[in-house]
Design an enzyme around this catalytic site. Structure first.
Site, PDB file in Angstrom:
ATOM      1  N   LYS A 239      40.767   0.846  14.557  1.00  0.00           N
ATOM      2  CA  LYS A 239      40.612  -0.184  13.446  1.00  0.00           C
ATOM      3  C   LYS A 239      39.850  -1.189  13.883  1.00  0.00           C
ATOM      4  O   LYS A 239      39.067  -1.643  13.015  1.00  0.00           O
ATOM      5  CB  LYS A 239      42.184  -0.306  12.860  1.00  0.00           C
ATOM      6  CG  LYS A 239      41.954  -1.449  11.822  1.00  0.00           C
ATOM      7  CD  LYS A 239      41.273  -1.056  10.412  1.00  0.00           C
ATOM      8  CE  LYS A 239      41.375  -2.005   9.483  1.00  0.00           C
ATOM      9  NZ  LYS A 239      42.491  -2.163   8.909  1.00  0.00           N
ATOM     10  N   PHE A 284      27.339  -2.536   3.450  1.00  0.00           N
ATOM     11  CA  PHE A 284      27.521  -3.794   4.159  1.00  0.00           C
ATOM     12  C   PHE A 284      26.185  -4.518   4.639  1.00  0.00           C
ATOM     13  O   PHE A 284      26.407  -5.126   5.771  1.00  0.00           O
ATOM     14  CB  PHE A 284      28.520  -3.550   5.165  1.00  0.00           C
ATOM     15  CG  PHE A 284      29.815  -3.353   4.736  1.00  0.00           C
ATOM     16  CD1 PHE A 284      30.758  -4.053   4.461  1.00  0.00           C
ATOM     17  CD2 PHE A 284      30.083  -1.725   4.561  1.00  0.00           C
ATOM     18  CE1 PHE A 284      32.025  -3.803   3.870  1.00  0.00           C
ATOM     19  CE2 PHE A 284      31.450  -1.199   3.973  1.00  0.00           C
ATOM     20  CZ  PHE A 284      32.366  -2.404   3.805  1.00  0.00           C
ATOM     21  N   CYS A 295      41.756  -9.504   6.987  1.00  0.00           N
ATOM     22  CA  CYS A 295      41.321  -8.884   8.181  1.00  0.00           C
ATOM     23  C   CYS A 295      40.374  -9.005   9.019  1.00  0.00           C
ATOM     24  O   CYS A 295      40.448  -9.436  10.115  1.00  0.00           O
ATOM     25  CB  CYS A 295      41.264  -7.171   7.603  1.00  0.00           C
ATOM     26  SG  CYS A 295      42.775  -6.718   6.757  1.00  0.00           S
ATOM     27  N   LYS A 365      36.449 -11.089  -2.335  1.00  0.00           N
ATOM     28  CA  LYS A 365      35.731 -10.173  -3.021  1.00  0.00           C
ATOM     29  C   LYS A 365      36.212  -9.989  -4.196  1.00  0.00           C
ATOM     30  O   LYS A 365      37.192 -10.275  -4.651  1.00  0.00           O
ATOM     31  CB  LYS A 365      35.766  -8.929  -2.078  1.00  0.00           C
ATOM     32  CG  LYS A 365      37.184  -8.359  -2.001  1.00  0.00           C
ATOM     33  CD  LYS A 365      37.218  -7.099  -0.944  1.00  0.00           C
ATOM     34  CE  LYS A 365      36.595  -5.761  -1.690  1.00  0.00           C
ATOM     35  NZ  LYS A 365      36.796  -4.765  -1.002  1.00  0.00           N
ATOM     36  N   ARG A 372      42.899 -15.177   1.055  1.00  0.00           N
ATOM     37  CA  ARG A 372      42.875 -15.703   2.346  1.00  0.00           C
ATOM     38  C   ARG A 372      41.596 -15.578   3.050  1.00  0.00           C
ATOM     39  O   ARG A 372      40.853 -14.536   3.173  1.00  0.00           O
ATOM     40  CB  ARG A 372      43.848 -14.629   3.034  1.00  0.00           C
ATOM     41  CG  ARG A 372      45.425 -14.563   2.536  1.00  0.00           C
ATOM     42  CD  ARG A 372      46.276 -13.611   3.215  1.00  0.00           C
ATOM     43  NE  ARG A 372      45.805 -12.466   2.458  1.00  0.00           N
ATOM     44  CZ  ARG A 372      46.437 -11.327   2.857  1.00  0.00           C
ATOM     45  NH1 ARG A 372      47.589 -11.253   3.870  1.00  0.00           N
ATOM     46  NH2 ARG A 372      46.000  -9.930   2.410  1.00  0.00           N
TER      47      ARG A 372
END
Length: 475
Positions: A239, A284, A295, A365, A372
Site C-alpha cells: 500500500k 494521475f 492518505c 477531490k 483532510r
C-alpha cells in the site's frame, strides 16, 4: 504467489477451513467505522456475510445503526439501509460482543501522522488490538487493513500473544486496502487485486473464505481478481509503495507544470502527449494543485520515516522532493491571484485586501466530503491570510470545511459564491464547476477573472466569454 481468480487454469489448492464459530461462512468484524471500516463492513454485508462494525465512538455507531453513513460516499447509504434491514449487518461499541461474534477481525482504524514527527501514529491500532484480544474465547484471525509502517504486523502478533489467552492460537494476517474515495463501493465489491500476508495455511484459508463473496461475484461477471499471497512485510509495503508511486507521478507532472510556466509550454498538451506512451499512461498525470486527502501526504512521510529507521532512508530521499513539489503548487495560486488582481507582492506575500474571491471547492477531490489536507482548503486559507474576503462553496464539503476554517464565508450555491467576486478560483473539479456556464457566471461577478486550479475548465470557452483565464502550467 499471485493467483488469478477466476481463470481458465485450476486454482492452486487453498485449504478449506471451517469457521471457528460454526457458521457456514466466516463471521466478519471491522474495528473502526470511519471511512475504511464502515465501507468494508457495509459492502461485505452486501456480499452476504454476517458483519459487525465496531467503534468506541457511540455517536458514530448510533448514526450507522440508524441507517445513516457519517460521510459522503456515493451508493453507500442505500447499501447500509438494505443490509441493516436484511439483518446481516449491525454495529456495536462492545469489544466483548465483537469478540464473541467474529471469526475474522479486520483492524480498520486510522494511522495519522504523529504530532512529533513524520512517522505514523499506531496508538489506534494498539488500542483496537489490546481491546479486542482479552475478550476472545475461541480461535480467530486478526487482520490488519490500516496502512502501517512495515514491521507493524509482527508487533501486532506480539500484542495478541500478550493480551489473548495463549491456548486459543489466535493468528494475525495483513491485507491492505486500496479504496479510492468516490469509488469505494466498487473498489470493495470489484477490487483490482487482493493482497494477503499470512504465516499459515489456516490463515490463508480463512482469508480466502472471507473474500469468497468477492471471487464469486467476479465469477458471475466473468472477471479476474488477482490474489497475491505473500509475507507480512511485503503485504505492508504494497500500500505505501503504491501511494508513493502515485504521489511521485502526480508531483512529476506538477514539476513539468513549473517548467512550462517559465518556458511558455502547455502542461495539458505535454501530459497528453507523454500519456500515449503505454509505459507511462495518462492516469494521475493531470497537473493542478497537487494531491491531498487523508492518505497520500501522511503515507509518503511515514514511509520515509520508517525507511530511515530501517537504515534505508537514502532510497526514499526523492519522496521529500515529491512532497515539496506538491506543496509548492498551492502557493502558485496565490501568485496567480496577485497577477490577475494587479496586486503588489511584498516580502510577506501579496496583499489582497479589499478583494472578494470565490473559492469553488473545499474537498481534496470530487465525490467526497473529505477535506483532510485538501489543497483547495489550504489555498482558501492562504487567500484569506493575504486579506481577501473569501466566499467558499463545495457541494458536499461545506460543513467539514467550516469546522476546519470557521472564519471564511460559506455559501449554499455556486452562484452565491461568485456573486460580485473579483476573482473565481476553481480548486476542486466537481462536475458542477467543470460544466458551469461562463457566460451566465460572467453576468453576476464583479470581475471576469478565473484561476483553474485543476485544469478542468475549457479555456477557449471561458476566454471566449470574456474571462481572464489562468491555468496551472498553461500559457
Amino acid at each position: 504467489m499471485t493467483i488469478p481468480y477466476p481463470s481458465s487454469q485450476p486454482m492452486p489448492a487453498i485449504p478449506a477451513v471451517s469457521p471457528p464459530s460454526g457458521a457456514p461462512r466466516p463471521r466478519l468484524t471491522f474495528l473502526g467505522t470511519g471511512y475504511l471500516g464502515a465501507t468494508y463492513a457495509i459492502c461485505f454485508a452486501e456480499l452476504g456475510y454476517e458483519v459487525i462494525g465496531f467503534d468506541v465512538d457511540e455517536a458514530k455507531i448510533a448514526k450507522l445503526a440508524a441507517g445513516s453513513v457519517p460521510f459522503h460516499e456515493p451508493g453507500l447509504d442505500e447499501l447500509l439501509r438494505r443490509n441493516l434491514a436484511a439483518g446481516r449487518l449491525r454495529f456495536s461499541t462492545s469489544y466483548q460482543e465483537t469478540a464473541e461474534f467474529g471469526d475474522v477481525h479486520f483492524i480498520c482504524v486510522g494511522t495519522p501522522q504523529r504530532a512529533d514527527g513524520m512517522g505514523a501514529d499506531l496508538s489506534y491500532v494498539e488500542t483496537a488490538v489490546t481491546g479486542l484480544a482479552p475478550h476472545l474465547s475461541r480461535k480467530a484471525l486478526i487482520v490488519g487493513k490500516s496502512t502501517v509502517p512495515v514491521g507493524t504486523a509482527e508487533w501486532v502478533e506480539q500484542l495478541v500473544g500478550k493480551h489473548s489467552p495463549a491456548d486459543l492460537g489466535i493468528e494475525v494476517a495483513w491485507s491492505p486496502e486500496f479504496l479510492q474515495e468516490g469509488f469505494a463501493v466498487e473498489d470493495v465489491l470489484r477490487p483490482n487485486r487482493i493482497v494477503v500476508g499470512v504465516k499459515s495455511e489456516w490463515a490463508n484459508g480463512m482469508l480466502y473464505a472471507a473474500h469468497k463473496g468477492v471471487f464469486d461475484l467476479a465469477a458471475t461477471e466473468d472477471r479476474e481478481v488477482p490474489l497475491v499471497v505473500t509475507d507480512f512485510a511485503t503485504a505492508e509495503l504494497v500500500k505505501v509503495a503504491a501511494n508513493a508511486f502515485l504521489a511521485t507521478k502526480i508531483s512529476f507532472i506538477n514539476a513539468m507544470a513549473e517548467v512550462c510556466e517559465v518556458a511558455g509550454g502547455d502542461v495539458t498538451q505535454l501530459s497528453r502527449a507523454i500519456g500515449y506512451d503505454p509505459r507511462i499512461g495518462n492516469r494521475f498525470l493531470q497537473a493542478g494543485l497537487g494531491f491531498g486527502g487523508a492518505c497520500l501526504p501522511k503515507d509518503i512521510r511515514a514511509f520515509q520515516a520508517r525507511a530511515q529507521e530501517l537504515g534505508a532512508g537514502e532510497a526514499l530521499r526523492f519522496l521529500h522532493e515529491v512532497d515539496l513539489i506538491n506543496l509548492r503548487r498551492r502557493t502558485r495560486v496565490l501568485t496567480l491571484a496577485a497577477e490577475l488582481l494587479d496586486r503588489r507582492v511584498g516580502p510577506a506575500g501579496p496583499d489582497l485586501s479589499g478583494t472578494r474571491i470565490a473559492v469553488l471547492g473545499a474537498t481534496f477531490k470530487p465525490n467526497t466530503d473529505d477535506v483532510r489536507d485538501a489543497p483547495s482548503l489550504a489555498v482558501a486559507a492562504m487567500l484569506a491570510k493575504a486579506g481577501a474576503d473569501v466566499h467558499l462553496y463545495d457541494p458536499e464539503g461545506n460543513e467539514n470545511a467550516r469546522r476546519t476554517l470557521p472564519d471564511l464565508s460559506y455559501e449554499t450555491s455556486m452562484n452565491a459564491a461568485v456573486q460580485d467576486s473579483d476573482l473565481v478560483c476553481v480548486l476542486t473539479e466537481w462536475a458542477d464547476f467543470r460544466n458551469a456556464d461562463p457566460v451566465a457566471l460572467g453576468e453576476i461577478v464583479g470581475g471576469r477573472r478565473v484561476i483553474d486550479g485543476r485544469n478542468c475548465l475549457d479555456s477557449t470557452l471561458w476566454t471566449g466569454a470574456g474571462w481572464d483565464y489562468r491555468g496551472m502550467g498553461r500559457p
